[in-house]
Design an enzyme around this catalytic site. Structure first.
Site, PDB file in Angstrom:
ATOM      1  N   TYR A 152      12.953   0.931 -21.285  1.00  0.00           N
ATOM      2  CA  TYR A 152      11.625   0.303 -21.310  1.00  0.00           C
ATOM      3  C   TYR A 152      11.746  -1.213 -21.370  1.00  0.00           C
ATOM      4  CZ  TYR A 152       6.740  -0.557 -22.283  1.00  0.00           C
ATOM      5  OH  TYR A 152       5.442  -1.008 -22.201  1.00  0.00           O
TER       6      TYR A 152
ATOM      7  N   PHE B  73      -5.785 -14.868   2.822  1.00  0.00           N
ATOM      8  CA  PHE B  73      -5.328 -13.486   2.916  1.00  0.00           C
ATOM      9  C   PHE B  73      -6.294 -12.652   2.059  1.00  0.00           C
ATOM     10  CE2 PHE B  73      -3.084  -9.618   1.847  1.00  0.00           C
ATOM     11  CZ  PHE B  73      -2.924  -9.140   3.133  1.00  0.00           C
ATOM     12  N   THR B  74      -6.531 -11.409   2.498  1.00  0.00           N
ATOM     13  CA  THR B  74      -7.596 -10.586   1.904  1.00  0.00           C
ATOM     14  C   THR B  74      -7.499 -10.481   0.377  1.00  0.00           C
ATOM     15  OG1 THR B  74      -6.212  -8.677   2.421  1.00  0.00           O
ATOM     16  CG2 THR B  74      -7.945  -9.226   4.000  1.00  0.00           C
TER      17      THR B  74
ATOM     18  N   ASP C 238       2.864 -18.500  -1.392  1.00  0.00           N
ATOM     19  CA  ASP C 238       2.826 -17.069  -1.093  1.00  0.00           C
ATOM     20  C   ASP C 238       4.028 -16.820  -0.182  1.00  0.00           C
ATOM     21  OD1 ASP C 238       2.555 -14.543  -0.031  1.00  0.00           O
ATOM     22  OD2 ASP C 238       0.381 -14.638   0.134  1.00  0.00           O
TER      23      ASP C 238
ATOM     24  N   LYS D 264       7.662  -6.584   1.843  1.00  0.00           N
ATOM     25  CA  LYS D 264       7.818  -7.067   3.228  1.00  0.00           C
ATOM     26  C   LYS D 264       9.257  -7.557   3.430  1.00  0.00           C
ATOM     27  CE  LYS D 264       3.130  -7.240   2.830  1.00  0.00           C
ATOM     28  NZ  LYS D 264       2.384  -6.925   1.591  1.00  0.00           N
TER      29      LYS D 264
ATOM     30  N   ARG E  22      -7.615  -6.776  12.294  1.00  0.00           N
ATOM     31  CA  ARG E  22      -7.568  -8.037  11.546  1.00  0.00           C
ATOM     32  C   ARG E  22      -8.592  -8.952  12.197  1.00  0.00           C
ATOM     33  NH1 ARG E  22      -4.327  -7.499   6.679  1.00  0.00           N
ATOM     34  NH2 ARG E  22      -6.360  -6.596   6.391  1.00  0.00           N
TER      35      ARG E  22
ATOM     36  N   PHE F  21     -12.091  -3.210   4.553  1.00  0.00           N
ATOM     37  CA  PHE F  21     -11.300  -2.681   5.668  1.00  0.00           C
ATOM     38  C   PHE F  21     -10.452  -1.487   5.263  1.00  0.00           C
ATOM     39  CE2 PHE F  21      -7.346  -4.504   4.111  1.00  0.00           C
ATOM     40  CZ  PHE F  21      -7.809  -5.514   3.302  1.00  0.00           C
TER      41      PHE F  21
HETATM   42  N1  F0G Z   1       0.095 -12.037   0.627  1.00  0.00           N
HETATM   43  C1  F0G Z   1       0.314 -11.736   1.921  1.00  0.00           C
HETATM   44  C2  F0G Z   1       0.548 -12.835   2.899  1.00  0.00           C
HETATM   45  C3  F0G Z   1       0.317 -10.395   2.332  1.00  0.00           C
HETATM   46  O1  F0G Z   1       0.541 -10.112   3.610  1.00  0.00           O
HETATM   47  C4  F0G Z   1       0.086  -9.376   1.378  1.00  0.00           C
HETATM   48  C5  F0G Z   1       0.040  -7.968   1.785  1.00  0.00           C
HETATM   49  C6  F0G Z   1      -0.151  -9.748   0.045  1.00  0.00           C
HETATM   50  C7  F0G Z   1      -0.129 -11.090  -0.291  1.00  0.00           C
HETATM   51  C8  F0G Z   1      -0.431  -8.734  -1.020  1.00  0.00           C
HETATM   52  O2  F0G Z   1       0.689  -8.034  -1.342  1.00  0.00           O
HETATM   53  O3  F0G Z   1       0.178  -5.673  -0.642  1.00  0.00           O
HETATM   54  O4  F0G Z   1       2.072  -6.195  -2.185  1.00  0.00           O
HETATM   55  O5  F0G Z   1      -0.253  -6.383  -2.978  1.00  0.00           O
HETATM   56  N2  F0G Z   1      -0.066  -7.593   2.978  1.00  0.00           N
HETATM   57  C9  F0G Z   1      -0.036  -6.241   3.487  1.00  0.00           C
HETATM   58  C10 F0G Z   1      -0.290  -6.246   4.970  1.00  0.00           C
HETATM   59  C11 F0G Z   1      -0.893  -5.285   2.744  1.00  0.00           C
HETATM   60  O6  F0G Z   1      -0.336  -5.150   5.553  1.00  0.00           O
HETATM   61  O7  F0G Z   1      -0.409  -7.301   5.568  1.00  0.00           O
HETATM   62  P1  F0G Z   1       0.660  -6.484  -1.813  1.00  0.00           P
END
Ligand code: F0G
Length: 459
Positions: A73, A125-126, A216, A259, A383, A450
């Site tokens: 842990y 970014f979303t 990021d 990624k 997108r 989305f």
């Molecule tokens: N920042 C970027 C540039 C991303 O592409 C993503 C995730 C995140 C932050 C968030 O990270 O998913 O680990 O919580 N992108 C994925 C995509 C979901 O399909 O582009 P996460």
């Protein structure tokens, strides 16, 4: 010059069998999924280009690392390996593990952002923007205009327009800007890099105004590869060196390690400032887990530490980006409109040009992604306007200039033959483009719509 081909710097030791479906089965599946590729069952997909997130193929070394998981842990051996690797490869002194990137974004936003603050970034970014807004902030786009133009061939479409930063600080004052958030290899712009020179300018600007620079770094290695290929003075540096140099220009980072670093799950928040680290530890125990695992299993931290090392190898990046370029060039040679230059993690189809008869209010990119699935069993992702969502203050739909379908290439997963089939399928859909109809929501979630939104065809 004599042509030199690249090949994958690995061979295949295990394969995963794929299911082929019939046209009729796919028609049923997409209807059940509300015309949203996120709601398809993976089993009904042939080539899965939904995302490059958490879907990379781990190496035999990473799998052996999994067996070396220390699942204590507190104080897992794998945490220290991961922390030291992050410091060695990415420069940041302190690491707080999180379950994935958005876990890090949540913690950072909660600590740094006060109600009414402004957070500039090189395109939204979303999940990043949503966490900024939930903490009371407003996202401000400071990317160069070329990034919003699918046809611009600017080599560094991830660059920041310094005038936009100057205007923002003149308007709201530096004390309303808790940090500047810079993504490497900007996802929503089409996987486009920022130059070292431009990041250096942003760094000087931040120093001058005493504002923190947050990175990021989800796709930092792909960005480094483009710098090596395109930026003067970097031809003889390794991707590893360039990655370190990029990170060292910034003060803190959020990372989705699903990624670049090729693990199925995980992320972190990293920084050089001790006070920020202490505050992050206070919050990570609330939302993620103890500060030495933060939602990750020991085995996953080990696989991550190994994945970081593999992700910065020059031959890996050459094959990784080379495969994306291979697909993009096939499409370009057949006249398919895609975002140029070809990006680092994906090829982005310009749905506006492919489906000119569908107005953006009827979500052409969403419709195109559904049509591509029905035609071929290939899963891609919208997108465009659906992803952009609604303005947090006015409730109005954003109508972004880029209305795209992303064909995202998982790392080390598919072969060139899969890319050939993908290109052929896109071309077939394009030939029948006039039959694709516009869409409307039948269910619209309030946040990140989305992911789970459902649609039907406009009659
Ligand atoms: N920042 C970027 C540039 C991303 O592409 C993503 C995730 C995140 C932050 C968030 O990270 O998913 O680990 O919580 N992108 C994925 C995509 C979901 O399909 O582009 P996460």
């Amino acid at each position: 010059m004599e042509k030199r081909s690249w090949a994958e710097p690995y061979r295949i030791k295990m394969v995963e069998l794929l299911k082929m479906t019939t046209l009729q089965e796919r028609k049923v599946a997409i209807k059940e999924a509300g015309l949203n590729t996120f709601l398809l069952k993976s089993e009904d997909v042939y080539i899965d280009l939904l995302t490059d997130s958490g879907v990379g193929a781990m190496s035999d070394r990473q799998w052996s690392g999994i067996m070396m998981g220390d699942e204590a842990y507190a104080g897992s051996r794998n945490f220290y390996h991961m922390r030291d690797t992050i410091q060695d490869y990415y420069s940041y002194k302190y690491t707080v593990p999180t379950h994935q990137g958005r876990g890090a974004e949540n913690i950072l936003s909660q600590i740094m952002i006060k109600d009414g603050d402004y957070v500039p970034g090189n395109m939204y970014f979303t999940t990043t923007r949503l966490h900024q807004e939930l903490a009371g902030g407003h996202f401000v786009d400071i990317i160069i205009d070329e990034a919003h133009d699918a046809d611009s061939e600017h080599p560094f479409k991830g660059n920041v327009d310094m005038d936009k930063l100057d205007k923002l600080v003149a308007k709201v004052g530096a004390d309303k800007i808790p940090y500047v958030c810079i993504a490497t290899c900007v996802n929503m712009a089409g996987g486009q890099p920022i130059s070292m020179e431009n990041l250096g300018e942003v760094k000087s600007w931040c120093n001058k105004h005493k504002i923190l620079l947050v990175h990021d770094m989800t796709r930092v290695a792909e960005n480094a590869y483009f710098i090596q290929q395109r930026e003067k003075g970097y031809q003889d540096k390794t991707v590893k060196q360039i990655v370190y140099e990029l990170c060292a220009l910034t003060n803190a980072a959020t990372m989705s390690s699903k990624k670049d670093a090729m693990v199925n799950i995980g992320g972190f928040l990293a920084m050089n400032d001790e006070a920020l680290y202490e505050k992050s530890c206070e919050l990570v125990v609330v939302y993620e887990g103890l500060h030495t695992y933060g939602g990750m299993a020991g085995r996953d931290m080990e696989a991550l530490a190994i994945g970081i090392k593999e992700s910065v190898q020059d031959n890996h990046m050459q094959a990784r980006v080379g495969q994306v370029e291979y697909l993009g060039e096939q499409l370009l040679s057949e006249g398919v409109p895609i975002v140029k230059p070809i990006g680092g993690h994906a090829v982005f189809l310009n749905a506006r040009t492919i489906l000119p008869h569908i107005p953006q209010e009827q979500f052409p990119a969403q419709a195109l992604a559904a049509a591509l699935y029905v035609e071929s069993g290939i899963r891609s992702m919208e997108r465009g306007a659906v992803s952009a969502g609604r303005d947090h203050d006015t409730g109005k739909n954003f109508m972004p200039k880029l209305e795209l379908v992303r064909l995202t290439i998982p790392r080390r997963v598919y072969t060139q033959a899969h890319m050939d089939v993908t290109a052929e399928s896109v071309i077939r859909v394009m030939k029948n483009a006039d039959k694709v109809k516009g869409l409307k929501f039948t269910y619209e979630p309030k946040m990140l719509r989305f992911f789970m939104g459902r649609f039907e065809e406009v009659s």
